[in-house]
Scaffold this motif. Structure first.
Motif, PDB file in Angstrom:
ATOM      1  N   TRP A 152       0.813  -1.218   0.000  1.00  0.00           N
ATOM      2  CA  TRP A 152       0.000   0.000   0.000  1.00  0.00           C
ATOM      3  C   TRP A 152       0.845   1.266   0.000  1.00  0.00           C
ATOM      4  CZ3 TRP A 152      -4.946   0.085  -1.108  1.00  0.00           C
ATOM      5  CH2 TRP A 152      -5.707  -1.063  -0.896  1.00  0.00           C
ATOM      6  N   GLN A 153       2.158   1.139  -0.018  1.00  0.00           N
ATOM      7  CA  GLN A 153       2.987   2.325   0.106  1.00  0.00           C
ATOM      8  C   GLN A 153       2.904   3.208  -1.141  1.00  0.00           C
ATOM      9  OE1 GLN A 153       4.067   3.495   2.632  1.00  0.00           O
ATOM     10  NE2 GLN A 153       5.041   2.038   4.015  1.00  0.00           N
ATOM     11  N   ARG A 154       2.913   4.510  -0.884  1.00  0.00           N
ATOM     12  CA  ARG A 154       2.924   5.478  -1.981  1.00  0.00           C
ATOM     13  C   ARG A 154       3.917   6.594  -1.643  1.00  0.00           C
ATOM     14  NH1 ARG A 154      -2.498   6.931  -4.857  1.00  0.00           N
ATOM     15  NH2 ARG A 154      -2.952   8.229  -3.038  1.00  0.00           N
ATOM     16  N   TRP A 155       4.261   7.360  -2.689  1.00  0.00           N
ATOM     17  CA  TRP A 155       5.212   8.455  -2.561  1.00  0.00           C
ATOM     18  C   TRP A 155       4.595   9.711  -3.161  1.00  0.00           C
ATOM     19  CZ3 TRP A 155       6.255   3.464  -2.943  1.00  0.00           C
ATOM     20  CH2 TRP A 155       7.280   2.920  -2.172  1.00  0.00           C
ATOM     21  N   GLY A 156       5.114  10.869  -2.753  1.00  0.00           N
ATOM     22  CA  GLY A 156       4.569  12.131  -3.241  1.00  0.00           C
ATOM     23  C   GLY A 156       5.637  13.045  -3.811  1.00  0.00           C
ATOM     24  N   VAL A 194       1.716  15.170  -6.739  1.00  0.00           N
ATOM     25  CA  VAL A 194       1.388  13.873  -7.336  1.00  0.00           C
ATOM     26  C   VAL A 194       1.641  12.786  -6.315  1.00  0.00           C
ATOM     27  CG1 VAL A 194       2.054  12.176  -9.089  1.00  0.00           C
ATOM     28  CG2 VAL A 194       1.833  14.586  -9.714  1.00  0.00           C
ATOM     29  N   LEU A 195       0.662  11.913  -6.129  1.00  0.00           N
ATOM     30  CA  LEU A 195       0.795  10.730  -5.284  1.00  0.00           C
ATOM     31  C   LEU A 195       0.840   9.507  -6.190  1.00  0.00           C
ATOM     32  CD1 LEU A 195      -1.766  11.524  -2.430  1.00  0.00           C
ATOM     33  CD2 LEU A 195       0.703  11.889  -2.429  1.00  0.00           C
ATOM     34  N   SER A 196       1.825   8.647  -5.962  1.00  0.00           N
ATOM     35  CA  SER A 196       2.056   7.537  -6.880  1.00  0.00           C
ATOM     36  C   SER A 196       2.392   6.267  -6.120  1.00  0.00           C
ATOM     37  CB  SER A 196       3.206   7.884  -7.834  1.00  0.00           C
ATOM     38  OG  SER A 196       3.631   6.757  -8.562  1.00  0.00           O
ATOM     39  N   GLN A 197       1.916   5.131  -6.633  1.00  0.00           N
ATOM     40  CA  GLN A 197       2.275   3.835  -6.061  1.00  0.00           C
ATOM     41  C   GLN A 197       3.721   3.494  -6.371  1.00  0.00           C
ATOM     42  OE1 GLN A 197      -0.527   1.074  -7.720  1.00  0.00           O
ATOM     43  NE2 GLN A 197      -2.286   2.330  -7.167  1.00  0.00           N
ATOM     44  N   ALA A 198       4.158   3.753  -7.576  1.00  0.00           N
ATOM     45  CA  ALA A 198       5.531   3.426  -7.980  1.00  0.00           C
ATOM     46  C   ALA A 198       5.738   3.943  -9.391  1.00  0.00           C
ATOM     47  CB  ALA A 198       5.778   1.911  -7.954  1.00  0.00           C
ATOM     48  N   ARG A 201       9.378   9.120 -11.101  1.00  0.00           N
ATOM     49  CA  ARG A 201      10.619   9.617 -10.524  1.00  0.00           C
ATOM     50  C   ARG A 201      10.779  11.093 -10.896  1.00  0.00           C
ATOM     51  NH1 ARG A 201       9.608   5.550  -8.466  1.00  0.00           N
ATOM     52  NH2 ARG A 201      10.886   3.680  -8.201  1.00  0.00           N
ATOM     53  N   ARG A 202      11.861  11.677 -10.444  1.00  0.00           N
ATOM     54  CA  ARG A 202      12.068  13.103 -10.662  1.00  0.00           C
ATOM     55  C   ARG A 202      11.958  13.484 -12.140  1.00  0.00           C
ATOM     56  NH1 ARG A 202      14.107  17.210  -7.699  1.00  0.00           N
ATOM     57  NH2 ARG A 202      14.368  15.782  -5.948  1.00  0.00           N
ATOM     58  N   HIS A 203      12.452  12.638 -13.041  1.00  0.00           N
ATOM     59  CA  HIS A 203      12.475  12.994 -14.453  1.00  0.00           C
ATOM     60  C   HIS A 203      11.118  12.809 -15.141  1.00  0.00           C
ATOM     61  CE1 HIS A 203      12.980   8.630 -14.541  1.00  0.00           C
ATOM     62  NE2 HIS A 203      12.542   8.660 -15.790  1.00  0.00           N
ATOM     63  N   ASN A 204      10.190  12.071 -14.514  1.00  0.00           N
ATOM     64  CA  ASN A 204       8.914  11.813 -15.191  1.00  0.00           C
ATOM     65  C   ASN A 204       7.718  11.914 -14.250  1.00  0.00           C
ATOM     66  OD1 ASN A 204       9.261   9.482 -13.682  1.00  0.00           O
ATOM     67  ND2 ASN A 204       8.538   8.118 -15.305  1.00  0.00           N
ATOM     68  N   TRP A 205       7.810  12.739 -13.226  1.00  0.00           N
ATOM     69  CA  TRP A 205       6.782  12.749 -12.186  1.00  0.00           C
ATOM     70  C   TRP A 205       5.423  13.210 -12.711  1.00  0.00           C
ATOM     71  CZ3 TRP A 205       4.574  17.134  -9.455  1.00  0.00           C
ATOM     72  CH2 TRP A 205       4.967  18.374  -9.970  1.00  0.00           C
ATOM     73  N   LEU A 206       5.379  13.970 -13.822  1.00  0.00           N
ATOM     74  CA  LEU A 206       4.105  14.418 -14.392  1.00  0.00           C
ATOM     75  C   LEU A 206       3.754  13.699 -15.686  1.00  0.00           C
ATOM     76  CD1 LEU A 206       3.976  18.313 -13.906  1.00  0.00           C
ATOM     77  CD2 LEU A 206       2.310  16.637 -13.094  1.00  0.00           C
ATOM     78  N   SER A 207       4.508  12.667 -16.051  1.00  0.00           N
ATOM     79  CA  SER A 207       4.328  12.053 -17.358  1.00  0.00           C
ATOM     80  C   SER A 207       2.967  11.368 -17.515  1.00  0.00           C
ATOM     81  CB  SER A 207       5.442  11.043 -17.624  1.00  0.00           C
ATOM     82  OG  SER A 207       5.403   9.992 -16.659  1.00  0.00           O
ATOM     83  N   ALA A 208       2.314  10.991 -16.422  1.00  0.00           N
ATOM     84  CA  ALA A 208       1.001  10.344 -16.501  1.00  0.00           C
ATOM     85  C   ALA A 208      -0.126  11.334 -16.769  1.00  0.00           C
ATOM     86  CB  ALA A 208       0.720   9.572 -15.211  1.00  0.00           C
TER      87      ALA A 208
END
Length: 372
Positions: A152-156, A194-198, A201-208
């Motif tokens: 369930w871990q996520r990162w921001g 942005v909150l993400s499961q996995a 990363r820094r280079h593509n944090w908005l790519s979705a």
């Protein structure tokens, strides 16, 4: 220990009871942190009781967006606020003894005292308030760290942009495995978290979020990341110790309740602490804390399930779009102002027809194409 919003709110609550606390902070004020920066109406009310006007921009409500699907509602209680973390930190500063650039080296129990060794000196106290954040060193030093499930871990991630806000509400944009939260952080600034499961990363944090990314230019803050978010403690109170705010345990930032929960816990601490000659025991604090955070865990677990089940999420969004009054009640339940069970039950009774309608909408054109 900890001079972020939770620690400073606790200091203010104790000052109102005639107690002058010492606040130890490893950084210098004002303090920044990765955060969506929204404060719910219930949190704004708590700040007012603590004598704080946080400034910032009005936050009237929330919009959820996925493709062409949009559902939104305003808060029934009036607007919240979007406040830059540095501005909130400055607004919370108070007449407590503030010790900055102070790294705690050890915290331990010694008879009826708690003892703290740091790079700025040694302290003895009857009550140690650990408000030192999500990955609380104090929680670990005192053996209060709990276990979590990595699934369930996520990162921001968070950054601000010199873009005039196009919506007074916070927008929550859904994509595969993540969400983007766009907040009106000023007349010419938006904050994006942005909150993400996995995977991001820094280079593509908005790519979705390609459509959103096209609207964002001229960053005015450094891109910063934080996580993993889910943290647990074995207990929020033992004799001589209280864990407060994120240090007490945290599930996820998706419901925007972190600051409001910290302020409510600080107020509870101020009401319940009566200084004495023995190591402090607060017999009602554990139950009070459970009452404060109970709604948060109920609603947040539901939101996390939606983040992992897109077909269910789209049914929920269509339901909220068609029933804005229900959405508004859920926003109140998210703040602990209503018991969450009734609006959640109504939501899940209304969702199945939307799921069927969505399935039929996809299957009928396909059947028509086959018949041709």
């Amino acid at each position: 220990m900890g001079g972020g919003p939770a620690g400073l709110a606790a200091a203010r609550a104790l000052l109102r009871q005639g107690i002058t606390p010492v606040v130890l902070e490893r950084r210098g004020w004002p303090i920044d942190k990765v955060c969506g920066e929204g404060i719910m109406p219930v949190g704004v009310a708590a700040l007012s009781r603590l004598g704080v006007d946080p400034g910032g921009s009005p936050l009237p409500g929330i919009d959820y967006v996925e493709g062409s699907l949009r559902a939104g509602a305003d808060f029934a209680e009036g607007p919240g606020r979007v406040v830059r973390r540095t501005e909130l930190s400055a607004a919370l500063l108070c007449s407590a003894e503030l010790v900055d650039h102070c790294r705690v080296l050890d915290a331990r129990r010694s008879g009826d005292w708690m003892e703290i060794d740091s790079t700025r000196g040694h302290w003895r106290c009857r009550l140690l308030v650990a408000a030192d954040g999500l990955h609380s060193p104090t929680r670990r030093m005192l053996g209060l760290q709990g276990r979590t499930n990595g699934w369930w871990q996520r990162w921001g991630w968070r950054q601000h942009f010199a873009v005039r806000p196009w919506n007074r509400r916070v927008e929550v944009h859904y994509a595969k495995g993540c969400e983007a939260y766009v907040s009106p952080a000023g007349p010419d600034t938006v904050g994006v978290a942005v909150l993400s499961q996995a995977g991001l990363r820094r280079h593509n944090w908005l790519s979705a979020f390609p459509e959103l990314s096209e609207r964002l230019h001229s960053p005015v803050s450094q891109l910063a990341g934080y996580g993993p978010l889910w943290q647990r403690s074995r207990s929020v109170h033992e004799p001589g110790v209280v864990l407060l705010g994120d240090a007490a345990g945290y599930l996820d930032a998706c419901t925007g309740e972190g600051l409001s929960l910290a302020f409510a816990q600080a107020e509870a601490l101020g009401r319940q602490w009566k200084p004495g000659t023995e190591r402090t025991r607060l017999p009602d604090y554990v139950r009070t804390h459970a009452d404060i955070v109970g709604h948060y865990y109920t609603v947040t677990w539901g939101a996390l399930w939606l983040s992992r089940w897109p077909w269910l999420r789209r049914g929920v969004l269509r339901t909220l779009r068609d029933h804005p009054a229900l959405f508004q009640r859920l926003l109140s339940a998210n703040q602990g102002l209503l018991a969450p069970h009734a609006p959640l039950l109504e939501l899940f009774l209304r969702v199945p027809p939307q799921l069927v309608a969505g399935w039929l909408g996809r299957s009928l054109p396909t059947a028509g194409e086959r018949s041709r």
